[in-house]
Design an enzyme around this catalytic site. Structure first.
Site, short mmCIF file in Angstrom:
data_model
loop_
_atom_site.label_atom_id
_atom_site.label_comp_id
_atom_site.label_asym_id
_atom_site.label_seq_id
_atom_site.Cartn_x
_atom_site.Cartn_y
_atom_site.Cartn_z
N PRO A 90 0.82 -1.21 0.00
CA PRO A 90 0.00 0.00 0.00
C PRO A 90 0.86 1.26 0.00
O PRO A 90 0.42 2.32 -0.40
CB PRO A 90 -0.83 -0.12 1.28
CG PRO A 90 -0.21 -1.19 2.08
CD PRO A 90 0.59 -2.04 1.19
N GLU A 117 2.22 -7.53 8.08
CA GLU A 117 2.52 -6.09 8.01
C GLU A 117 3.60 -5.81 6.98
O GLU A 117 4.15 -4.71 6.94
CB GLU A 117 2.99 -5.59 9.38
CG GLU A 117 1.97 -5.81 10.49
CD GLU A 117 0.60 -5.28 10.12
OE1 GLU A 117 -0.36 -6.05 10.19
OE2 GLU A 117 0.51 -4.11 9.71
N ARG A 159 -2.23 -8.97 -20.44
CA ARG A 159 -3.16 -8.76 -21.56
C ARG A 159 -2.58 -7.76 -22.57
O ARG A 159 -3.10 -7.63 -23.67
CB ARG A 159 -4.52 -8.29 -21.07
CG ARG A 159 -4.56 -6.94 -20.41
CD ARG A 159 -5.93 -6.69 -19.81
NE ARG A 159 -6.94 -6.52 -20.85
CZ ARG A 159 -7.13 -5.39 -21.52
NH1 ARG A 159 -6.36 -4.36 -21.29
NH2 ARG A 159 -8.07 -5.31 -22.42
N ASP A 174 -9.30 0.31 -24.57
CA ASP A 174 -9.72 0.28 -23.16
C ASP A 174 -9.65 1.66 -22.51
O ASP A 174 -8.93 2.53 -22.97
CB ASP A 174 -8.76 -0.63 -22.36
CG ASP A 174 -9.03 -2.09 -22.63
OD1 ASP A 174 -10.04 -2.37 -23.29
OD2 ASP A 174 -8.23 -2.91 -22.23
N1 LIG Z 1 -3.20 -2.24 -1.05
C1 LIG Z 1 -2.38 -3.27 -0.68
N2 LIG Z 1 -2.54 -3.83 0.55
C2 LIG Z 1 -1.73 -4.85 0.95
C3 LIG Z 1 -0.73 -5.34 0.14
C4 LIG Z 1 -0.54 -4.78 -1.14
C5 LIG Z 1 -1.38 -3.74 -1.55
N3 LIG Z 1 -1.20 -3.16 -2.85
O1 LIG Z 1 -1.93 -2.20 -3.23
O2 LIG Z 1 -0.30 -3.62 -3.61
#
Ligand SMILES: Nc1ncccc1[N+](=O)[O-]
Length: 248
Positions: A90, A117, A159, A174
Protein backbone atom coordinates in the site's frame (compact mmCIF):
# COMPACT_ATOMS: atom_id res chain seq x y z
CA UNK A 1 7.73 -12.99 -20.70
CA UNK A 2 8.78 -14.88 -17.62
CA UNK A 3 6.91 -14.14 -14.37
CA UNK A 4 7.91 -15.63 -11.02
CA UNK A 5 5.60 -15.28 -8.02
CA UNK A 6 6.86 -15.99 -4.51
CA UNK A 7 4.07 -16.44 -1.94
CA UNK A 8 2.98 -18.52 1.04
CA UNK A 9 -0.31 -19.17 -0.80
CA UNK A 10 0.58 -20.55 -4.26
CA UNK A 11 -2.98 -21.87 -4.59
CA UNK A 12 -4.15 -18.24 -4.59
CA UNK A 13 -2.93 -18.08 -8.19
CA UNK A 14 -4.94 -20.91 -9.70
CA UNK A 15 -7.02 -18.28 -11.61
CA UNK A 16 -3.89 -17.77 -13.74
CA UNK A 17 -4.58 -21.20 -15.25
CA UNK A 18 -7.85 -19.96 -16.73
CA UNK A 19 -8.95 -18.06 -19.81
CA UNK A 20 -6.59 -15.85 -21.81
CA UNK A 21 -3.68 -16.07 -19.40
CA UNK A 22 -4.08 -19.84 -19.12
CA UNK A 23 -3.99 -20.08 -22.92
CA UNK A 24 -0.95 -17.78 -23.11
CA UNK A 25 0.87 -20.03 -20.64
CA UNK A 26 -0.07 -23.15 -22.59
CA UNK A 27 1.18 -21.56 -25.82
CA UNK A 28 4.47 -20.50 -24.23
CA UNK A 29 3.77 -16.74 -24.59
CA UNK A 30 3.81 -16.50 -20.81
CA UNK A 31 6.07 -18.50 -18.51
CA UNK A 32 4.52 -18.06 -15.02
CA UNK A 33 6.25 -19.94 -12.20
CA UNK A 34 4.87 -20.17 -8.64
CA UNK A 35 7.13 -20.61 -5.62
CA UNK A 36 6.08 -21.38 -2.03
CA UNK A 37 8.16 -19.19 0.29
CA UNK A 38 8.00 -21.90 2.95
CA UNK A 39 10.29 -24.02 0.73
CA UNK A 40 13.09 -21.78 2.01
CA UNK A 41 12.35 -22.20 5.74
CA UNK A 42 14.30 -24.75 7.75
CA UNK A 43 12.46 -25.02 11.04
CA UNK A 44 9.78 -27.53 11.99
CA UNK A 45 7.00 -24.93 11.74
CA UNK A 46 8.21 -23.40 8.45
CA UNK A 47 8.22 -20.02 10.18
CA UNK A 48 8.02 -17.00 7.86
CA UNK A 49 7.14 -14.18 10.23
CA UNK A 50 7.96 -12.68 13.62
CA UNK A 51 6.99 -9.72 15.81
CA UNK A 52 8.02 -6.25 14.59
CA UNK A 53 11.06 -4.57 16.17
CA UNK A 54 9.91 -1.40 17.92
CA UNK A 55 6.63 -3.10 18.85
CA UNK A 56 3.25 -2.53 17.24
CA UNK A 57 0.48 -4.78 15.96
CA UNK A 58 0.78 -7.67 13.52
CA UNK A 59 3.76 -9.61 12.28
CA UNK A 60 6.57 -8.87 9.83
CA UNK A 61 7.89 -11.43 7.35
CA UNK A 62 11.42 -12.59 8.26
CA UNK A 63 14.29 -11.68 5.89
CA UNK A 64 16.06 -15.07 5.81
CA UNK A 65 13.45 -17.09 3.82
CA UNK A 66 12.99 -14.17 1.41
CA UNK A 67 16.71 -13.76 0.87
CA UNK A 68 17.15 -17.44 0.06
CA UNK A 69 14.03 -17.52 -2.11
CA UNK A 70 15.08 -14.51 -4.17
CA UNK A 71 18.62 -15.88 -4.56
CA UNK A 72 17.20 -19.20 -5.80
CA UNK A 73 14.54 -17.72 -8.08
CA UNK A 74 16.51 -14.82 -9.60
CA UNK A 75 19.84 -16.61 -9.84
CA UNK A 76 18.57 -18.91 -12.61
CA UNK A 77 18.22 -16.37 -15.40
CA UNK A 78 19.44 -17.23 -18.92
CA UNK A 79 22.97 -15.87 -19.50
CA UNK A 80 22.85 -14.28 -16.02
CA UNK A 81 19.78 -12.14 -16.86
CA UNK A 82 18.26 -10.31 -13.92
CA UNK A 83 14.53 -9.62 -13.40
CA UNK A 84 12.66 -6.58 -12.18
CA UNK A 85 11.41 -7.28 -8.64
CA UNK A 86 7.90 -5.98 -7.91
CA UNK A 87 6.81 -5.73 -4.28
CA UNK A 88 3.07 -5.02 -3.95
CA UNK A 89 2.51 -2.71 -0.97
CA UNK A 90 0.00 0.00 0.00
CA UNK A 91 3.02 2.28 0.48
CA UNK A 92 4.18 1.73 -3.10
CA UNK A 93 4.06 3.90 -6.21
CA UNK A 94 0.63 3.87 -7.91
CA UNK A 95 0.19 0.97 -10.34
CA UNK A 96 -1.32 2.60 -13.43
CA UNK A 97 -1.95 1.62 -17.06
CA UNK A 98 1.13 3.60 -18.03
CA UNK A 99 3.23 1.63 -15.54
CA UNK A 100 1.67 -1.59 -16.83
CA UNK A 101 2.67 -0.60 -20.39
CA UNK A 102 6.25 -0.18 -19.19
CA UNK A 103 6.29 -3.47 -17.29
CA UNK A 104 4.87 -5.27 -20.35
CA UNK A 105 8.13 -4.44 -22.15
CA UNK A 106 10.19 -6.27 -19.50
CA UNK A 107 11.42 -9.81 -20.27
CA UNK A 108 11.25 -11.04 -16.65
CA UNK A 109 9.27 -9.94 -13.60
CA UNK A 110 9.38 -11.38 -10.07
CA UNK A 111 6.53 -10.63 -7.64
CA UNK A 112 7.21 -10.86 -3.90
CA UNK A 113 3.89 -11.31 -2.12
CA UNK A 114 4.13 -10.06 1.44
CA UNK A 115 1.54 -10.98 4.07
CA UNK A 116 0.94 -9.52 7.54
CA UNK A 117 2.52 -6.09 8.01
CA UNK A 118 4.95 -6.52 5.14
CA UNK A 119 8.41 -7.92 4.53
CA UNK A 120 11.51 -6.94 6.54
CA UNK A 121 12.73 -3.85 4.66
CA UNK A 122 16.29 -5.19 4.36
CA UNK A 123 15.07 -7.77 1.80
CA UNK A 124 14.31 -5.12 -0.85
CA UNK A 125 17.46 -3.18 0.06
CA UNK A 126 19.57 -6.33 -0.38
CA UNK A 127 17.85 -7.26 -3.66
CA UNK A 128 18.31 -3.73 -5.03
CA UNK A 129 22.03 -4.44 -5.14
CA UNK A 130 21.38 -7.09 -7.81
CA UNK A 131 18.20 -6.03 -9.68
CA UNK A 132 15.71 -3.15 -10.08
CA UNK A 133 13.12 -3.19 -7.27
CA UNK A 134 9.72 -1.43 -7.35
CA UNK A 135 7.13 -1.16 -4.58
CA UNK A 136 3.76 -0.74 -6.32
CA UNK A 137 0.26 -0.15 -4.94
CA UNK A 138 -3.01 -1.01 -6.69
CA UNK A 139 -5.02 1.33 -4.47
CA UNK A 140 -5.43 3.24 -1.25
CA UNK A 141 -6.80 0.44 0.90
CA UNK A 142 -5.17 -2.35 2.90
CA UNK A 143 -5.40 -5.93 1.65
CA UNK A 144 -4.42 -8.91 3.81
CA UNK A 145 -1.43 -9.50 1.57
CA UNK A 146 0.15 -8.89 -1.83
CA UNK A 147 -1.46 -11.85 -3.61
CA UNK A 148 -4.63 -10.06 -4.84
CA UNK A 149 -2.52 -7.11 -5.99
CA UNK A 150 -0.17 -9.46 -7.83
CA UNK A 151 -3.14 -11.09 -9.61
CA UNK A 152 -4.31 -7.63 -10.70
CA UNK A 153 -0.88 -6.59 -11.94
CA UNK A 154 -0.16 -9.88 -13.71
CA UNK A 155 -3.51 -9.73 -15.51
CA UNK A 156 -3.11 -6.05 -16.46
CA UNK A 157 0.42 -6.57 -17.82
CA UNK A 158 -0.19 -9.95 -19.48
CA UNK A 159 -3.16 -8.76 -21.56
CA UNK A 160 -0.86 -6.14 -23.13
CA UNK A 161 1.54 -8.76 -24.48
CA UNK A 162 1.19 -9.35 -28.24
CA UNK A 163 -0.85 -12.47 -28.91
CA UNK A 164 -2.39 -12.78 -25.45
CA UNK A 165 -5.63 -11.00 -26.34
CA UNK A 166 -7.56 -12.47 -29.27
CA UNK A 167 -7.92 -9.01 -30.77
CA UNK A 168 -4.99 -6.83 -29.75
CA UNK A 169 -7.07 -3.84 -30.82
CA UNK A 170 -9.33 -4.10 -27.79
CA UNK A 171 -6.38 -3.40 -25.47
CA UNK A 172 -5.98 -0.07 -27.25
CA UNK A 173 -9.66 0.95 -26.91
CA UNK A 174 -9.72 0.28 -23.16
CA UNK A 175 -10.13 2.97 -20.53
CA UNK A 176 -6.78 4.51 -19.64
CA UNK A 177 -5.31 3.26 -22.92
CA UNK A 178 -2.65 5.37 -24.59
CA UNK A 179 -3.31 7.31 -27.84
CA UNK A 180 -6.30 9.51 -28.70
CA UNK A 181 -8.39 8.20 -25.80
CA UNK A 182 -5.49 8.25 -23.33
CA UNK A 183 -6.55 8.79 -19.73
CA UNK A 184 -10.25 8.85 -20.66
CA UNK A 185 -12.76 6.42 -19.22
CA UNK A 186 -14.54 4.17 -21.70
CA UNK A 187 -18.08 5.27 -22.52
CA UNK A 188 -21.12 2.99 -22.94
CA UNK A 189 -20.89 -0.11 -25.18
CA UNK A 190 -23.63 -2.00 -27.03
CA UNK A 191 -24.13 -5.17 -29.03
CA UNK A 192 -27.06 -7.00 -30.68
CA UNK A 193 -30.08 -6.83 -30.52
CA UNK A 194 -30.59 -3.23 -31.78
CA UNK A 195 -33.65 -2.92 -29.52
CA UNK A 196 -33.93 -4.62 -26.12
CA UNK A 197 -36.81 -4.05 -23.68
CA UNK A 198 -37.76 -1.02 -25.80
CA UNK A 199 -34.25 0.43 -25.37
CA UNK A 200 -32.55 1.33 -28.66
CA UNK A 201 -28.82 1.34 -29.39
CA UNK A 202 -27.72 4.96 -30.16
CA UNK A 203 -28.43 5.32 -33.91
CA UNK A 204 -24.96 6.77 -34.68
CA UNK A 205 -23.44 3.36 -33.84
CA UNK A 206 -25.56 1.75 -36.57
CA UNK A 207 -24.84 4.53 -39.10
CA UNK A 208 -21.65 3.09 -40.58
CA UNK A 209 -20.16 6.60 -40.40
CA UNK A 210 -16.84 5.79 -38.64
CA UNK A 211 -15.90 9.43 -38.16
CA UNK A 212 -19.21 10.15 -36.46
CA UNK A 213 -18.88 6.97 -34.36
CA UNK A 214 -15.36 7.95 -33.22
CA UNK A 215 -16.50 11.48 -32.36
CA UNK A 216 -19.51 10.09 -30.45
CA UNK A 217 -17.27 7.66 -28.53
CA UNK A 218 -14.83 10.39 -27.59
CA UNK A 219 -17.68 12.64 -26.48
CA UNK A 220 -19.10 9.82 -24.34
CA UNK A 221 -15.63 9.12 -22.92
CA UNK A 222 -15.23 12.78 -21.97
CA UNK A 223 -18.67 12.74 -20.29
CA UNK A 224 -17.85 9.54 -18.36
CA UNK A 225 -14.52 10.98 -17.29
CA UNK A 226 -16.03 14.33 -16.26
CA UNK A 227 -18.66 12.47 -14.22
CA UNK A 228 -16.51 9.84 -12.50
CA UNK A 229 -12.90 11.05 -12.66
CA UNK A 230 -12.85 14.84 -13.31
CA UNK A 231 -9.27 14.99 -12.06
CA UNK A 232 -8.16 13.05 -15.14
CA UNK A 233 -9.44 15.87 -17.36
CA UNK A 234 -6.91 18.24 -15.80
CA UNK A 235 -4.26 16.43 -17.85
CA UNK A 236 -5.72 17.82 -21.03
CA UNK A 237 -4.61 21.16 -22.39
CA UNK A 238 -6.73 22.96 -24.98
CA UNK A 239 -4.41 22.05 -27.85
CA UNK A 240 -4.51 18.41 -26.65
CA UNK A 241 -8.26 18.49 -27.11
CA UNK A 242 -7.88 20.29 -30.45
CA UNK A 243 -5.37 17.63 -31.54
CA UNK A 244 -7.83 14.94 -30.55
CA UNK A 245 -10.43 16.62 -32.73
CA UNK A 246 -8.07 16.26 -35.68
CA UNK A 247 -7.22 12.64 -34.75
CA UNK A 248 -10.71 11.37 -34.16
N1 LIG B 1 -3.20 -2.24 -1.05
C1 LIG B 1 -2.38 -3.27 -0.68
N2 LIG B 1 -2.54 -3.83 0.55
C2 LIG B 1 -1.73 -4.85 0.95
C3 LIG B 1 -0.73 -5.34 0.14
C4 LIG B 1 -0.54 -4.78 -1.14
C5 LIG B 1 -1.38 -3.74 -1.55
N3 LIG B 1 -1.20 -3.16 -2.85
O1 LIG B 1 -1.93 -2.20 -3.23
O2 LIG B 1 -0.30 -3.62 -3.61
Amino acid sequence: MRIDIITIFPEYFSPLELSLIGKARASGLLDIRLHDLRSWTHDRHNTVDDTPYGGGPGMVMKPEPWGEALDAVTGGGEEGATPRLIVPAPSGLPFTQQRADRLAAEPWLVFACGRYEGIDSRVAEDAAGRMPVEHLSIGDYVLAGGESATLVMVETVSRLLPGVLGNAESAVQDSFATGAMAHLLEGPVYTKPPVWRDREVPPVLLSGNHGAVDRWRRDQALRATARNRPELLDRFTDDDLDRRDQEV
